[in-house]
Design a protein around this motif. Structure first.
Motif, PDB file in Angstrom:
ATOM      1  N   THR A   1      -2.196 -26.826 -33.651  1.00 20.54           N
ATOM      2  CA  THR A   1      -2.966 -27.830 -34.384  1.00 20.54           C
ATOM      3  C   THR A   1      -3.433 -28.915 -33.413  1.00 20.54           C
ATOM      4  N   LYS A   2      -4.450 -29.645 -33.843  1.00 20.60           N
ATOM      5  CA  LYS A   2      -4.944 -30.758 -33.042  1.00 20.60           C
ATOM      6  C   LYS A   2      -4.302 -32.044 -33.533  1.00 20.60           C
ATOM      7  N   SER A   3      -3.858 -32.864 -32.596  1.00 18.17           N
ATOM      8  CA  SER A   3      -3.292 -34.169 -32.921  1.00 18.17           C
ATOM      9  C   SER A   3      -3.781 -35.168 -31.884  1.00 18.17           C
ATOM     10  N   GLU A   4      -3.405 -36.426 -32.065  1.00 15.55           N
ATOM     11  CA  GLU A   4      -3.811 -37.444 -31.104  1.00 15.55           C
ATOM     12  C   GLU A   4      -3.255 -37.138 -29.715  1.00 15.55           C
TER      13      GLU A   4
ATOM     14  N   TRP B   1      -4.216 -40.618 -26.513  1.00 16.83           N
ATOM     15  CA  TRP B   1      -2.762 -40.835 -26.594  1.00 16.83           C
ATOM     16  C   TRP B   1      -2.325 -41.967 -25.667  1.00 16.83           C
TER      17      TRP B   1
END
Length: 341
Positions: free
Chosen positions: A308-311, A318
């Motif tokens: 999944t994509k996250s910060e 980040w």
């Protein structure tokens, strides 16, 4: 068995390299700030995790070490431009210091993963090799060049130094990055059916899969020092020199859904084609992964929910988030705590 010190061990490349070294039977000291967490590395009896900044290296970190793979870096151009001082300190000064300490303390081998971005802007007909002039444009590239210039002369019969100028890396990693060209293209294709591409697509760029470049690092640990000492090696493959527009089209044709290309931004003037003949002849090594194969790998992991994509997968976002929360916490912290003192 060799004992290996890996700096930047929790990063995009490090979190692929360290498990690979452990599977091969090495003992590993994995040193990093771990901005992205320590959970990207496996629990293993031969792994020692050291949370430290490479600007504060201590002699004891080198105890019993046979080789250093100095991956640590502020790792892309946007981060380098925003954090200029830190990029110079980490990518250049700290790596020179690590190499000098390693030599002084009796370490036998030092590997510097650098970058093909040193070649900067080249005309479309030129294919650069390890002897070509460098034209670093960004803070990131300039810091890499200075590190190379100060570290390579340390090589002698007791201290093997090899510099790897890596092509732009792509592919799946436990510390995933979607701010790398192929990875970002693939995410856009999976999420929206659109590949975002900086104008005008004619710029050349070389690519290498993260599994391929970490294979080279492992190979160097077993190579004859006479072959590799004092050498600069471009790491990638001639077939993975792409014009970005054609690369985007190849990825679009490979993925199992209809994909459009969407242009954005001003033209990107960084353009260079790179020869990888030297590493193939010297080590008999060839890259295994194409850009399209790497894109399909990422697409499948996104589709399955494994990725999944996250910060955290956008490096600069980040870093900005960590800096923001540092300010907030410092403004309210008292006596070493927030609510509990």
């Amino acid at each position: 068995m060799k004992d290996i010190l890996v700096t930047g061990a929790g990063g995009y490349i490090g979190s692929v390299l360290v498990p690979k070294l452990l599977r091969k039977g090495y003992k590993v000291k994995a040193l990093d700030r771990y901005f992205f967490g320590t959970d990207k590395l496996p629990n293993h009896e031969n792994l020692q995790v050291i949370q430290e900044d490479t600007r504060r290296m201590k002699p004891e970190y080198f105890a019993g070490i046979d080789a250093v793979i100095d991956l640590v870096a502020v790792s892309n151009d946007p981060s380098g431009e925003l954090f200029k001082k830190a990029t110079n300190e980490i990518n250049y000064i700290s790596r020179v210091n690590t190499a000098c300490l390693a030599k002084w303390l009796g370490v036998k081998q030092y590997i510097l993963p650098s970058s093909c971005s040193l070649y900067g802007f080249q005309d479309s007909e030129t294919i650069v090799d390890e002897t070509s002039p460098t034209y670093p444009i960004t803070v990131y590239a300039k810091a890499n060049e200075k590190a190379e210039q100060h570290i390579l002369p340390l090589a002698d019969e007791r201290f093997t130094v090899t510099i790897l100028r890596q092509a732009t890396v792509f592919g799946y990693s436990p510390r995933m990055r979607f701010d790398l060209a192929i990875n970002g293209m693939t995410y856009g294709a999976w999420k929206n059916g659109v590949i975002p591409l900086m104008r005008d697509g004619s710029q050349w760029r070389p690519f290498v899969h993260v599994e391929d470049t970490t294979d080279v690092m492992c190979m160097l640990l077993e190579a004859d020092p006479v072959l590799i000492n004092g050498q600069i090696l471009n790491v990638g493959s001639n077939s993975n020199n792409y014009q970005l527009g054609k690369l985007a089209q190849e990825i679009a044709n490979t993925l199992p859904k209809e994909v459009q290309i969407e242009w954005y931004g001003d033209p990107d003037y960084r353009s260079y084609r790179v020869s990888f003949d030297k590493i193939e002849k010297l080590l008999g090594w060839k890259a295994k992964w194409s850009g399209a194969e790497g894109a399909k790998e990422i697409f499948d992991k996104l589709a399955s929910g494994e990725l999944t994509k996250s910060e955290q997968t956008i490096t600069l976002d980040w870093y900005k988030e960590l800096v923001k929360w540092q300010r907030i916490i410092k403004s309210v912290e008292m006596y070493g705590g927030i609510l509990d003192l």
